[in-house]
Design a protein around this motif. Structure first.
Motif, PDB file in Angstrom:
ATOM      1  N   GLY A 163     -19.842 -16.201  14.874  1.00  0.00           N
ATOM      2  CA  GLY A 163     -19.197 -14.914  15.123  1.00  0.00           C
ATOM      3  C   GLY A 163     -19.984 -13.720  14.633  1.00  0.00           C
ATOM      4  O   GLY A 163     -19.897 -12.628  15.205  1.00  0.00           O
ATOM      5  N   TYR A 167     -22.333 -14.411  18.733  1.00  0.00           N
ATOM      6  CA  TYR A 167     -21.078 -14.274  19.484  1.00  0.00           C
ATOM      7  C   TYR A 167     -20.970 -12.955  20.249  1.00  0.00           C
ATOM      8  O   TYR A 167     -20.352 -12.892  21.311  1.00  0.00           O
ATOM      9  CB  TYR A 167     -19.876 -14.427  18.542  1.00  0.00           C
ATOM     10  CG  TYR A 167     -18.531 -14.353  19.250  1.00  0.00           C
ATOM     11  CD1 TYR A 167     -18.195 -15.291  20.219  1.00  0.00           C
ATOM     12  CD2 TYR A 167     -17.617 -13.343  18.957  1.00  0.00           C
ATOM     13  CE1 TYR A 167     -16.968 -15.235  20.866  1.00  0.00           C
ATOM     14  CE2 TYR A 167     -16.399 -13.277  19.607  1.00  0.00           C
ATOM     15  CZ  TYR A 167     -16.072 -14.222  20.560  1.00  0.00           C
ATOM     16  OH  TYR A 167     -14.868 -14.164  21.217  1.00  0.00           O
ATOM     17  N   LEU A 171     -14.699 -16.912  14.540  1.00  0.00           N
ATOM     18  CA  LEU A 171     -15.462 -16.145  15.537  1.00  0.00           C
ATOM     19  C   LEU A 171     -15.116 -14.653  15.496  1.00  0.00           C
ATOM     20  O   LEU A 171     -15.957 -13.808  15.784  1.00  0.00           O
ATOM     21  CB  LEU A 171     -15.182 -16.685  16.947  1.00  0.00           C
ATOM     22  CG  LEU A 171     -15.798 -18.048  17.293  1.00  0.00           C
ATOM     23  CD1 LEU A 171     -15.233 -18.559  18.615  1.00  0.00           C
ATOM     24  CD2 LEU A 171     -17.319 -17.961  17.360  1.00  0.00           C
ATOM     25  N   THR A 172     -13.866 -14.351  15.146  1.00  0.00           N
ATOM     26  CA  THR A 172     -13.415 -12.946  15.170  1.00  0.00           C
ATOM     27  C   THR A 172     -13.353 -12.337  13.771  1.00  0.00           C
ATOM     28  O   THR A 172     -12.733 -11.294  13.568  1.00  0.00           O
ATOM     29  CB  THR A 172     -12.026 -12.857  15.831  1.00  0.00           C
ATOM     30  OG1 THR A 172     -11.134 -13.767  15.181  1.00  0.00           O
ATOM     31  CG2 THR A 172     -12.102 -13.233  17.308  1.00  0.00           C
TER      32      THR A 172
END
Length: 341
Positions: free
Chosen positions: A49, A53, A300-301
């Motif tokens: 991330g 990403y 990922l966020t």
């Protein structure tokens, strides 16, 4: 109408991270550190991330969001297949009472210290309190949709669980070696470990370090604590509804986390032992995959810069709770044992 093709890139990425984490968690080095697939999935997600990403964020967005929300709830529901109500009978009323007292006292201490003394925001306090008092990363994940927490705050709470849960896994057996000459049984140690250690995997490792009997008691006590997740979430939801309705004449309705209710129903169904063992193992494997995918999507966020901005206070709160789990947890275990025997 959901365009399911939009989900594919993000779902594939989340499930890929989950698969890699489940594989890595089986490696001897990871097992010795007590690092579960959930922990490894969020770490892997954060690495991806915060590096590559951004190049695939747009096409992956819908699938990653789906993983964080829908797969998470499905995973919590299926988590019930790891539990039976017979587990409660195995450690008796004392185990249930110890778990309830440790959970309640730890969470209330988290709220008082975090809000009144450290000035932390409510979401961070609730997440860190849930992770320390119930079942680590799984509790943090399950609490997130109830309070609609930000990804960074969830990641910080999970990090505290990893740090102090790992420390507990090594420290608890050393503490037992220091006091076993006082006549403290392996059963009592198992109760203490299961009622105070953060993650299930960490409780397994801490119990196994002493004996198989201590491990069995620790795991059962720990799983009873996990079972308390559902009533905790329902009570939390009711409290938040009452709190946020404030002085309004019209009461805000309680938002019941139905996935938590379903989790209890599944555990109840599992108590009847109706499913073949092979099918049950497949369901548990699917559950591990779903929860790890949700963790990977969360990673990922999660932006490292936002975690840095959180500062030292979350770690300070978690360290205070760690101290309470040692001292307060020990006193609760000793007090209940004296009261009931």
């Amino acid at each position: 109408m959901t365009n399911y093709r939009n989900l594919i890139p993000g779902l594939a990425l989340s499930l890929g991270l989950a698969g890699a984490a489940i594989w890595a968690a089986k490696l001897p080095a990871m097992k010795s550190l007590g690092l579960s697939a959930l922990t490894l999935a969020i770490v892997g997600g954060m690495i991806v991330g915060n590096t590559v990403y951004r190049f695939i964020a747009e096409p992956s967005h819908h699938g990653v969001t789906f993983s964080k929300q829908k797969l998470l709830r499905a995973g919590i529901i299926l988590f019930g297949f790891k539990l039976t109500f017979q587990d409660i009978a195995a450690v008796g009323f004392s185990g249930v009472l110890i778990d309830a007292l440790v959970l309640t006292s730890t969470f209330l201490l988290a709220f008082w210290l975090g809000r009144k003394k450290l000035g932390l925001d409510e979401q961070s306090v609730i997440l860190i309190g849930a992770g320390s008092s119930i079942c680590g990363a799984a509790a943090v994940l399950a609490t997130e949709p109830v309070i609609k927490a930000h990804a960074e705050k969830v990641a910080v709470a999970v990090a505290t669980v990893v740090v102090f849960g790992t420390a507990a896994m090594f420290l608890w057996p050393l503490m037992y070696d220091a006091v076993r000459h006082l006549g403290i049984s392996e059963f009592s140690y198992g109760l203490f470990a299961g009622s105070t250690i953060h993650e299930v995997a960490q409780a397994v490792a801490a119990g196994k370090s002493v004996s198989d009997a201590a491990m069995n008691t620790a795991v059962i006590t720990k799983m009873i604590r996990v079972m308390m997740l559902a009533p905790f979430l329902i009570a939390l939801s009711a409290w938040l509804a009452a709190k946020h309705s404030g002085s309004k004449t019209q009461k805000q309705p309680i938002s019941i986390p139905w996935f938590a209710v379903a989790f209890l129903v599944v555990a109840g169904f599992n108590s009847f032992d109706l499913l073949p063992r092979a099918l049950l193992q497949q369901i548990i494997s699917l559950d591990n995959l779903l929860l790890a995918a949700a963790m990977g999507a969360l990673g990922l966020t999660t932006h490292i810069s936002a975690i840095r901005q959180a500062g030292a206070k979350p770690l300070l709160l978690a360290s205070a709770l760690f101290g309470w789990l040692i001292v307060g947890g020990g006193l609760i275990n000793a007090g209940v044992a004296a009261l009931l025997h």
